[in-house]
Scaffold this motif. Structure first.
Motif, PDB file in Angstrom:
ATOM      1  N   LEU A  58       0.847  -1.182   0.000  1.00  0.00           N
ATOM      2  CA  LEU A  58       0.000   0.000   0.000  1.00  0.00           C
ATOM      3  C   LEU A  58       0.884   1.233   0.000  1.00  0.00           C
ATOM      4  O   LEU A  58       1.810   1.343   0.795  1.00  0.00           O
ATOM      5  N   THR A  59       0.611   2.153  -0.910  1.00  0.00           N
ATOM      6  CA  THR A  59       1.384   3.382  -1.003  1.00  0.00           C
ATOM      7  C   THR A  59       0.432   4.563  -0.946  1.00  0.00           C
ATOM      8  O   THR A  59      -0.532   4.626  -1.712  1.00  0.00           O
ATOM      9  N   TYR A  60       0.695   5.455  -0.006  1.00  0.00           N
ATOM     10  CA  TYR A  60      -0.090   6.677   0.150  1.00  0.00           C
ATOM     11  C   TYR A  60       0.851   7.854  -0.042  1.00  0.00           C
ATOM     12  O   TYR A  60       1.870   7.940   0.627  1.00  0.00           O
ATOM     13  N   ASN A  61       0.508   8.758  -0.951  1.00  0.00           N
ATOM     14  CA  ASN A  61       1.340   9.939  -1.134  1.00  0.00           C
ATOM     15  C   ASN A  61       0.913  11.001  -0.140  1.00  0.00           C
ATOM     16  O   ASN A  61      -0.265  11.339  -0.046  1.00  0.00           O
ATOM     17  N   VAL A  62       1.879  11.485   0.610  1.00  0.00           N
ATOM     18  CA  VAL A  62       1.649  12.563   1.572  1.00  0.00           C
ATOM     19  C   VAL A  62       2.160  13.833   0.926  1.00  0.00           C
ATOM     20  O   VAL A  62       3.308  13.895   0.476  1.00  0.00           O
ATOM     21  N   LYS A  63       1.310  14.840   0.845  1.00  0.00           N
ATOM     22  CA  LYS A  63       1.699  16.108   0.255  1.00  0.00           C
ATOM     23  C   LYS A  63       1.338  17.222   1.204  1.00  0.00           C
ATOM     24  O   LYS A  63       0.216  17.299   1.680  1.00  0.00           O
ATOM     25  N   CYS A  64       2.294  18.046   1.484  1.00  0.00           N
ATOM     26  CA  CYS A  64       2.024  19.210   2.326  1.00  0.00           C
ATOM     27  C   CYS A  64       1.551  20.352   1.440  1.00  0.00           C
ATOM     28  O   CYS A  64       2.240  20.740   0.499  1.00  0.00           O
ATOM     29  N   ILE A  65       0.378  20.836   1.721  1.00  0.00           N
ATOM     30  CA  ILE A  65      -0.078  22.050   1.052  1.00  0.00           C
ATOM     31  C   ILE A  65       0.512  23.187   1.861  1.00  0.00           C
ATOM     32  O   ILE A  65       0.189  23.377   3.029  1.00  0.00           O
ATOM     33  N   THR A  66       1.384  23.883   1.239  1.00  0.00           N
ATOM     34  CA  THR A  66       2.158  24.864   1.989  1.00  0.00           C
ATOM     35  C   THR A  66       1.857  26.284   1.545  1.00  0.00           C
ATOM     36  O   THR A  66       1.087  26.527   0.628  1.00  0.00           O
ATOM     37  N   ASP A  67       2.524  27.160   2.177  1.00  0.00           N
ATOM     38  CA  ASP A  67       2.446  28.586   1.929  1.00  0.00           C
ATOM     39  C   ASP A  67       3.654  28.944   1.070  1.00  0.00           C
ATOM     40  O   ASP A  67       4.736  29.176   1.616  1.00  0.00           O
ATOM     41  N   PRO A  68       3.523  28.952  -0.266  1.00  0.00           N
ATOM     42  CA  PRO A  68       4.695  29.132  -1.125  1.00  0.00           C
ATOM     43  C   PRO A  68       5.508  30.395  -0.839  1.00  0.00           C
ATOM     44  O   PRO A  68       6.723  30.387  -0.964  1.00  0.00           O
ATOM     45  N   SER A  69       4.858  31.474  -0.401  1.00  0.00           N
ATOM     46  CA  SER A  69       5.618  32.701  -0.129  1.00  0.00           C
ATOM     47  C   SER A  69       6.287  32.660   1.238  1.00  0.00           C
ATOM     48  O   SER A  69       7.185  33.462   1.519  1.00  0.00           O
ATOM     49  N   GLY A  70       5.840  31.738   2.115  1.00  0.00           N
ATOM     50  CA  GLY A  70       6.454  31.577   3.422  1.00  0.00           C
ATOM     51  C   GLY A  70       6.096  32.634   4.449  1.00  0.00           C
ATOM     52  O   GLY A  70       6.737  32.731   5.491  1.00  0.00           O
ATOM     53  N   ASP A  71       5.044  33.410   4.198  1.00  0.00           N
ATOM     54  CA  ASP A  71       4.693  34.464   5.152  1.00  0.00           C
ATOM     55  C   ASP A  71       3.636  34.039   6.169  1.00  0.00           C
ATOM     56  O   ASP A  71       3.194  34.851   6.984  1.00  0.00           O
ATOM     57  N   GLY A  72       3.219  32.771   6.121  1.00  0.00           N
ATOM     58  CA  GLY A  72       2.262  32.276   7.105  1.00  0.00           C
ATOM     59  C   GLY A  72       0.804  32.476   6.734  1.00  0.00           C
ATOM     60  O   GLY A  72      -0.088  32.081   7.473  1.00  0.00           O
ATOM     61  N   VAL A  73       0.554  33.089   5.589  1.00  0.00           N
ATOM     62  CA  VAL A  73      -0.814  33.348   5.139  1.00  0.00           C
ATOM     63  C   VAL A  73      -0.921  32.917   3.678  1.00  0.00           C
ATOM     64  O   VAL A  73      -0.036  33.204   2.873  1.00  0.00           O
ATOM     65  N   VAL A  74      -2.003  32.225   3.339  1.00  0.00           N
ATOM     66  CA  VAL A  74      -2.236  31.868   1.939  1.00  0.00           C
ATOM     67  C   VAL A  74      -3.013  33.024   1.318  1.00  0.00           C
ATOM     68  O   VAL A  74      -4.168  33.271   1.658  1.00  0.00           O
TER      69      VAL A  74
END
Length: 180
Positions: free
Chosen positions: A121-137
Protein backbone atom coordinates in the motif's frame (compact mmCIF):
# COMPACT_ATOMS: atom_id res chain seq x y z
CA UNK A 1 3.19 21.32 7.49
CA UNK A 2 2.83 20.84 11.24
CA UNK A 3 -0.89 20.03 10.94
CA UNK A 4 -1.84 16.51 12.07
CA UNK A 5 -3.49 14.31 9.45
CA UNK A 6 -5.20 10.95 9.62
CA UNK A 7 -4.14 8.31 7.09
CA UNK A 8 -6.92 5.71 6.95
CA UNK A 9 -5.93 2.09 6.33
CA UNK A 10 -8.62 -0.11 4.81
CA UNK A 11 -8.86 -3.87 4.80
CA UNK A 12 -11.10 -6.11 2.72
CA UNK A 13 -11.10 -9.66 3.99
CA UNK A 14 -13.15 -12.77 3.24
CA UNK A 15 -12.00 -14.69 6.33
CA UNK A 16 -12.13 -13.86 10.03
CA UNK A 17 -9.07 -11.88 11.10
CA UNK A 18 -7.86 -11.44 14.70
CA UNK A 19 -4.44 -9.90 14.11
CA UNK A 20 -2.36 -7.95 11.63
CA UNK A 21 1.32 -7.12 11.33
CA UNK A 22 2.92 -4.84 8.74
CA UNK A 23 5.94 -2.68 8.07
CA UNK A 24 5.22 1.04 7.72
CA UNK A 25 7.81 3.30 6.11
CA UNK A 26 7.31 7.05 6.30
CA UNK A 27 9.15 9.76 4.37
CA UNK A 28 11.86 11.78 6.08
CA UNK A 29 10.20 14.82 7.60
CA UNK A 30 7.00 12.92 8.43
CA UNK A 31 6.42 11.47 11.88
CA UNK A 32 3.69 9.81 13.86
CA UNK A 33 1.79 12.03 16.26
CA UNK A 34 -0.73 11.43 18.99
CA UNK A 35 -4.33 11.56 17.87
CA UNK A 36 -7.34 12.68 19.92
CA UNK A 37 -7.06 9.54 22.04
CA UNK A 38 -3.36 10.11 22.72
CA UNK A 39 -2.15 7.28 20.48
CA UNK A 40 -0.40 7.05 17.11
CA UNK A 41 -3.20 4.77 15.87
CA UNK A 42 -6.88 5.75 15.71
CA UNK A 43 -9.27 2.84 16.15
CA UNK A 44 -12.47 2.31 14.17
CA UNK A 45 -15.62 0.33 14.92
CA UNK A 46 -14.04 -2.66 13.17
CA UNK A 47 -11.78 -3.16 16.19
CA UNK A 48 -13.22 -4.17 19.57
CA UNK A 49 -12.18 -2.62 22.87
CA UNK A 50 -9.95 -5.68 23.41
CA UNK A 51 -7.80 -4.93 20.35
CA UNK A 52 -4.56 -3.02 20.75
CA UNK A 53 -2.58 -1.41 17.95
CA UNK A 54 1.08 -0.58 18.45
CA UNK A 55 3.76 1.10 16.35
CA UNK A 56 7.40 0.40 17.18
CA UNK A 57 10.46 1.72 15.32
CA UNK A 58 12.52 -0.91 13.52
CA UNK A 59 16.09 -0.74 14.90
CA UNK A 60 18.65 0.31 12.30
CA UNK A 61 16.03 1.33 9.74
CA UNK A 62 15.26 5.04 9.85
CA UNK A 63 11.63 6.01 9.26
CA UNK A 64 10.54 2.35 9.39
CA UNK A 65 8.06 1.04 11.94
CA UNK A 66 6.35 -2.24 12.75
CA UNK A 67 2.57 -2.02 13.10
CA UNK A 68 1.03 -4.74 15.25
CA UNK A 69 -2.73 -5.05 15.75
CA UNK A 70 -3.78 -7.85 18.09
CA UNK A 71 -6.27 -9.01 20.70
CA UNK A 72 -5.44 -11.06 23.77
CA UNK A 73 -9.02 -12.34 23.73
CA UNK A 74 -8.88 -13.39 20.06
CA UNK A 75 -11.58 -10.87 19.03
CA UNK A 76 -12.41 -11.00 15.32
CA UNK A 77 -12.18 -7.75 13.38
CA UNK A 78 -15.74 -6.57 12.63
CA UNK A 79 -17.03 -6.71 9.07
CA UNK A 80 -15.27 -7.69 5.91
CA UNK A 81 -14.30 -4.33 4.40
CA UNK A 82 -13.73 -0.70 5.19
CA UNK A 83 -11.39 1.41 7.28
CA UNK A 84 -9.66 -0.72 9.89
CA UNK A 85 -7.59 1.98 11.58
CA UNK A 86 -6.02 5.35 11.02
CA UNK A 87 -2.38 6.37 11.36
CA UNK A 88 -1.90 9.82 12.89
CA UNK A 89 0.89 11.61 11.04
CA UNK A 90 2.34 15.09 10.82
CA UNK A 91 4.84 16.56 8.36
CA UNK A 92 7.38 19.20 9.26
CA UNK A 93 8.31 22.03 6.93
CA UNK A 94 11.10 20.05 5.25
CA UNK A 95 8.92 17.72 3.20
CA UNK A 96 6.91 18.77 0.17
CA UNK A 97 5.67 15.25 -0.58
CA UNK A 98 6.61 11.63 -0.15
CA UNK A 99 5.18 8.14 0.10
CA UNK A 100 4.00 6.27 3.15
CA UNK A 101 4.47 2.59 2.28
CA UNK A 102 2.80 -0.29 4.09
CA UNK A 103 4.17 -3.71 3.13
CA UNK A 104 5.12 -7.12 4.54
CA UNK A 105 1.49 -7.42 5.61
CA UNK A 106 0.51 -10.53 7.55
CA UNK A 107 -2.87 -11.38 9.03
CA UNK A 108 -3.88 -14.22 11.30
CA UNK A 109 -7.21 -16.01 11.72
CA UNK A 110 -8.75 -17.19 15.04
CA UNK A 111 -7.07 -20.60 14.83
CA UNK A 112 -3.60 -19.06 14.41
CA UNK A 113 -3.18 -19.59 10.67
CA UNK A 114 -1.05 -16.79 9.23
CA UNK A 115 -1.58 -15.36 5.76
CA UNK A 116 0.95 -13.15 3.98
CA UNK A 117 -0.55 -10.51 1.71
CA UNK A 118 1.36 -9.57 -1.42
CA UNK A 119 -0.13 -6.08 -1.40
CA UNK A 120 2.04 -3.01 -1.00
CA UNK A 121 0.00 0.00 0.00
CA UNK A 122 1.38 3.38 -1.00
CA UNK A 123 -0.09 6.68 0.15
CA UNK A 124 1.34 9.94 -1.13
CA UNK A 125 1.65 12.56 1.57
CA UNK A 126 1.70 16.11 0.25
CA UNK A 127 2.02 19.21 2.33
CA UNK A 128 -0.08 22.05 1.05
CA UNK A 129 2.16 24.86 1.99
CA UNK A 130 2.45 28.59 1.93
CA UNK A 131 4.69 29.13 -1.12
CA UNK A 132 5.62 32.70 -0.13
CA UNK A 133 6.45 31.58 3.42
CA UNK A 134 4.69 34.46 5.15
CA UNK A 135 2.26 32.28 7.11
CA UNK A 136 -0.81 33.35 5.14
CA UNK A 137 -2.24 31.87 1.94
CA UNK A 138 -2.92 34.96 -0.18
CA UNK A 139 -2.09 36.73 -3.44
CA UNK A 140 1.63 36.66 -2.58
CA UNK A 141 1.46 32.87 -2.93
CA UNK A 142 -0.08 33.23 -6.39
CA UNK A 143 2.84 35.50 -7.31
CA UNK A 144 5.29 32.89 -5.97
CA UNK A 145 3.71 30.17 -8.15
CA UNK A 146 3.65 32.53 -11.16
CA UNK A 147 7.37 33.27 -10.71
CA UNK A 148 8.15 29.55 -10.93
CA UNK A 149 5.93 29.15 -14.00
CA UNK A 150 7.78 32.05 -15.69
CA UNK A 151 11.14 30.48 -14.79
CA UNK A 152 12.12 33.42 -12.58
CA UNK A 153 12.36 31.36 -9.38
CA UNK A 154 12.52 27.82 -8.03
CA UNK A 155 10.38 26.91 -5.04
CA UNK A 156 9.61 23.31 -3.98
CA UNK A 157 6.36 24.44 -2.34
CA UNK A 158 4.67 25.69 -5.51
CA UNK A 159 3.43 22.35 -6.86
CA UNK A 160 0.13 22.85 -5.06
CA UNK A 161 -1.79 20.02 -6.76
CA UNK A 162 1.09 17.53 -6.43
CA UNK A 163 1.24 16.47 -10.06
CA UNK A 164 5.00 17.05 -10.37
CA UNK A 165 4.66 20.11 -12.63
CA UNK A 166 4.25 23.75 -11.64
CA UNK A 167 1.75 25.28 -14.05
CA UNK A 168 -1.53 27.17 -14.22
CA UNK A 169 -3.32 24.27 -12.53
CA UNK A 170 -1.33 25.08 -9.38
CA UNK A 171 -2.59 28.66 -9.50
CA UNK A 172 -6.17 27.36 -9.75
CA UNK A 173 -5.55 24.94 -6.86
CA UNK A 174 -4.13 27.77 -4.76
CA UNK A 175 -7.12 29.99 -5.50
CA UNK A 176 -9.43 27.15 -4.45
CA UNK A 177 -7.55 26.90 -1.15
CA UNK A 178 -7.84 30.66 -0.66
CA UNK A 179 -11.63 30.43 -1.13
CA UNK A 180 -11.97 27.80 1.62
Amino acid sequence: PNEPALLNVTLANNIDIVGLQATVTIPEGVSFTEGVDGEYVTYTGRLSDNVIANLEPVPGKPNTWTLLVSSLTNDVFEGTEGVLLGLNIVADGTVASGDVVINDIKVVNPTGVEYTLDDVLTYNVKCITDPSGDGVVDIDDVYAVSSVIKGLDTNPYTDINGDGVVDIDDVYALIAIMKE
